[in-house]
Design an enzyme around this catalytic site. Sequence first.
Site, PDB file in Angstrom:
ATOM      1  N   CYS A  79     -27.579 -53.993 -43.529  1.00  0.00           N
ATOM      2  CA  CYS A  79     -28.386 -54.806 -42.620  1.00  0.00           C
ATOM      3  C   CYS A  79     -29.863 -54.410 -42.734  1.00  0.00           C
ATOM      4  CB  CYS A  79     -27.861 -54.683 -41.188  1.00  0.00           C
ATOM      5  SG  CYS A  79     -28.470 -55.981 -40.084  1.00  0.00           S
ATOM      6  N   HIS A 118     -22.200 -55.788 -41.489  1.00  0.00           N
ATOM      7  CA  HIS A 118     -21.789 -54.456 -41.032  1.00  0.00           C
ATOM      8  C   HIS A 118     -20.344 -54.174 -41.430  1.00  0.00           C
ATOM      9  CE1 HIS A 118     -25.288 -53.375 -38.515  1.00  0.00           C
ATOM     10  NE2 HIS A 118     -25.414 -54.690 -38.377  1.00  0.00           N
ATOM     11  N   GLU A 148     -18.795 -51.391 -41.213  1.00  0.00           N
ATOM     12  CA  GLU A 148     -18.215 -50.305 -40.424  1.00  0.00           C
ATOM     13  C   GLU A 148     -17.444 -50.782 -39.203  1.00  0.00           C
ATOM     14  OE1 GLU A 148     -22.542 -50.671 -38.964  1.00  0.00           O
ATOM     15  OE2 GLU A 148     -21.377 -51.040 -40.779  1.00  0.00           O
ATOM     16  N   SER A 187     -13.408 -25.327 -19.533  1.00  0.00           N
ATOM     17  CA  SER A 187     -13.104 -26.290 -18.483  1.00  0.00           C
ATOM     18  C   SER A 187     -11.613 -26.562 -18.393  1.00  0.00           C
ATOM     19  CB  SER A 187     -13.837 -27.608 -18.757  1.00  0.00           C
ATOM     20  OG  SER A 187     -13.292 -28.236 -19.906  1.00  0.00           O
ATOM     21  N   GLY A 188     -10.890 -26.192 -19.453  1.00  0.00           N
ATOM     22  CA  GLY A 188      -9.473 -26.525 -19.517  1.00  0.00           C
ATOM     23  C   GLY A 188      -9.216 -27.790 -20.294  1.00  0.00           C
ATOM     24  N   GLY A 189     -10.280 -28.511 -20.638  1.00  0.00           N
ATOM     25  CA  GLY A 189     -10.133 -29.723 -21.428  1.00  0.00           C
ATOM     26  C   GLY A 189      -9.927 -29.413 -22.899  1.00  0.00           C
ATOM     27  N   VAL A 190      -9.674 -30.458 -23.670  1.00  0.00           N
ATOM     28  CA  VAL A 190      -9.401 -30.296 -25.097  1.00  0.00           C
ATOM     29  C   VAL A 190     -10.591 -29.669 -25.813  1.00  0.00           C
ATOM     30  CG1 VAL A 190      -8.824 -31.503 -27.240  1.00  0.00           C
ATOM     31  CG2 VAL A 190      -7.851 -32.284 -25.074  1.00  0.00           C
ATOM     32  N   ASP A 191     -11.783 -30.167 -25.541  1.00  0.00           N
ATOM     33  CA  ASP A 191     -12.959 -29.767 -26.309  1.00  0.00           C
ATOM     34  C   ASP A 191     -13.259 -28.277 -26.165  1.00  0.00           C
ATOM     35  OD1 ASP A 191     -13.044 -32.482 -26.774  1.00  0.00           O
ATOM     36  OD2 ASP A 191     -14.568 -32.858 -25.257  1.00  0.00           O
ATOM     37  N   SER A 192     -13.377 -27.805 -24.924  1.00  0.00           N
ATOM     38  CA  SER A 192     -13.717 -26.391 -24.740  1.00  0.00           C
ATOM     39  C   SER A 192     -12.578 -25.486 -25.189  1.00  0.00           C
ATOM     40  CB  SER A 192     -14.086 -26.113 -23.276  1.00  0.00           C
ATOM     41  OG  SER A 192     -12.976 -26.294 -22.422  1.00  0.00           O
ATOM     42  N   SER A 193     -11.334 -25.956 -25.055  1.00  0.00           N
ATOM     43  CA  SER A 193     -10.194 -25.148 -25.508  1.00  0.00           C
ATOM     44  C   SER A 193     -10.216 -24.972 -27.020  1.00  0.00           C
ATOM     45  CB  SER A 193      -8.882 -25.802 -25.071  1.00  0.00           C
ATOM     46  OG  SER A 193      -8.788 -25.891 -23.667  1.00  0.00           O
TER      47      SER A 193
END
Length: 520
Positions: free
Chosen positions: A89, A179, A181, A233-239
């Site tokens: 584009c 586009h 994508e 935090s107990g979430g996926v990311d920080s774990s």
Amino acid sequence: MTEISILNDVQKIIVLDYGSQYNQLIARRIREFGVFSELKSHKITAQELREINPIGIVLSGGPNSVYADNAFGIDPEIFELGIPILGICYGMQLITHKLGGKVVPAGQAGNREYGQSTLHLRETSKLFSGTPQEQLVLMSHGDAVTEIPEGFHLVGDSNDCPYAAIENTEKNLYGIQFHPEVRHSVYGNDILQNFAISICGARGDWSMDNFIDMEIAKIRETVGDRKVLLGLSGGVDSSVVGVLLQKAIGDQLTCIFVDHGLLRKDEGDQVMGMLGGKFGLNIIRVDASKRFLDLLADVEDPEKKRKIIGNEFVYVFDDEASKLKGVDFLAQGTLYTDIIESGTETAQTIKSHHNVGGLPEDMQFELIEPLNTLFKDEVRALGIALGMPEEIVWRQPFPGPGLAIRVMGAITEEKLETVRESDAILREEIAKAGLDRDVWQYFTVNTGVRSVGVMGDGRTYDYTIAIRAITSIDGMTADFAQLPWDVLKKISTRIVNEVDHVNRIVYDITSKPPATVEWE
């Protein structure tokens, strides 16, 4: 060892950011082919690209005109690097404009295009190998190419775009006006794969194992013998960050689990049991709920909530760090989507992210963000590659500000409890129905709205709880989940019967965009 040297053995395709709302998806699609890809500023120089040593370059789309006073440009020496370049584009218009072709406002040429259009291929091309001569693509452009530069030839057009695909194979330069994508371009993935594999010569062997090795090397080089604090935090990311850091630096990592009083039901004990027990992370649990809730009292604006929580989070860390010696780094589970939603040089801020925009300027730590080039589904794949159990890896995403942004308006203990209990019921019933892997994210929100109801023989005037459930691949776009009616009915019945001060349930049927995943 520098970051560049760590990446030298990894084939990579660099996407230059010109401000398209889809540019992060380009990198995401390329990664699906086993090729590492990331966004870089359009201001990058040819010399900087030489040092990165990519096998290919993509110029993203963007909202600007190449003739605008503030138009984003490109170092002209990049065209002389001999590296395959694909302009999408605005990227195609920029190639044309810089190399001697002609670009005009599409309205002047009468060929402005927004939405799906049919691409007609006029010549064979490596870029379109294996795709049909006519195919649906997504057009979204204001300007248009009317004359192509010397050495280029036409590959494809559409009814309203005389140059929808062009190429100069001698210089390895390719341009497409649509586009690829996005899913609306039916063969877009094939086109991007042709560019990555056939034209750039990618081996397609990048994997999470590569990423782990790369990040561990980078973390060790950055940290040295110093110490790191991680907020769990107990979430996926920080774990996942915790397990990755433990693998990289071992006992140099101290995790601080801040219980800010805004967690899901029983979450604090689960965090300590899973990560402290099973994985042996060194975790300090801090009960800071009174500090946070006092600061949040009577605060209704969601941006103020985020800033307060972000600032107080760091101040709690400062308090704990003062009890430790030699701590220099704060690790966070910031994802690619967090950075994008918080705004980049070329994109508008959607909302400040708790891992990006809520930190004070005088923060006492340097930041380490090992996941900030990954999308959510890639983080889950990383967790599996690290040997983490599925119950952690597939844990529901949970924002850093916690339930504060799932309570509309001012926060009270009563409102928080309605969200905790209703959310627990929702998660339990989704799991019972076997939908927990099909639905990407689901949670409840206290809307702050009270309505009249009848329970038993009495009138009630209680809260309305909204259910938010979405399907998504990478978190950048999402559709509302079409949950079975019998499941929704059971969830609704349980919530109004088991949760105090709730008498009405509504279901959020808004996609992203126009909405974001969270309500605040």
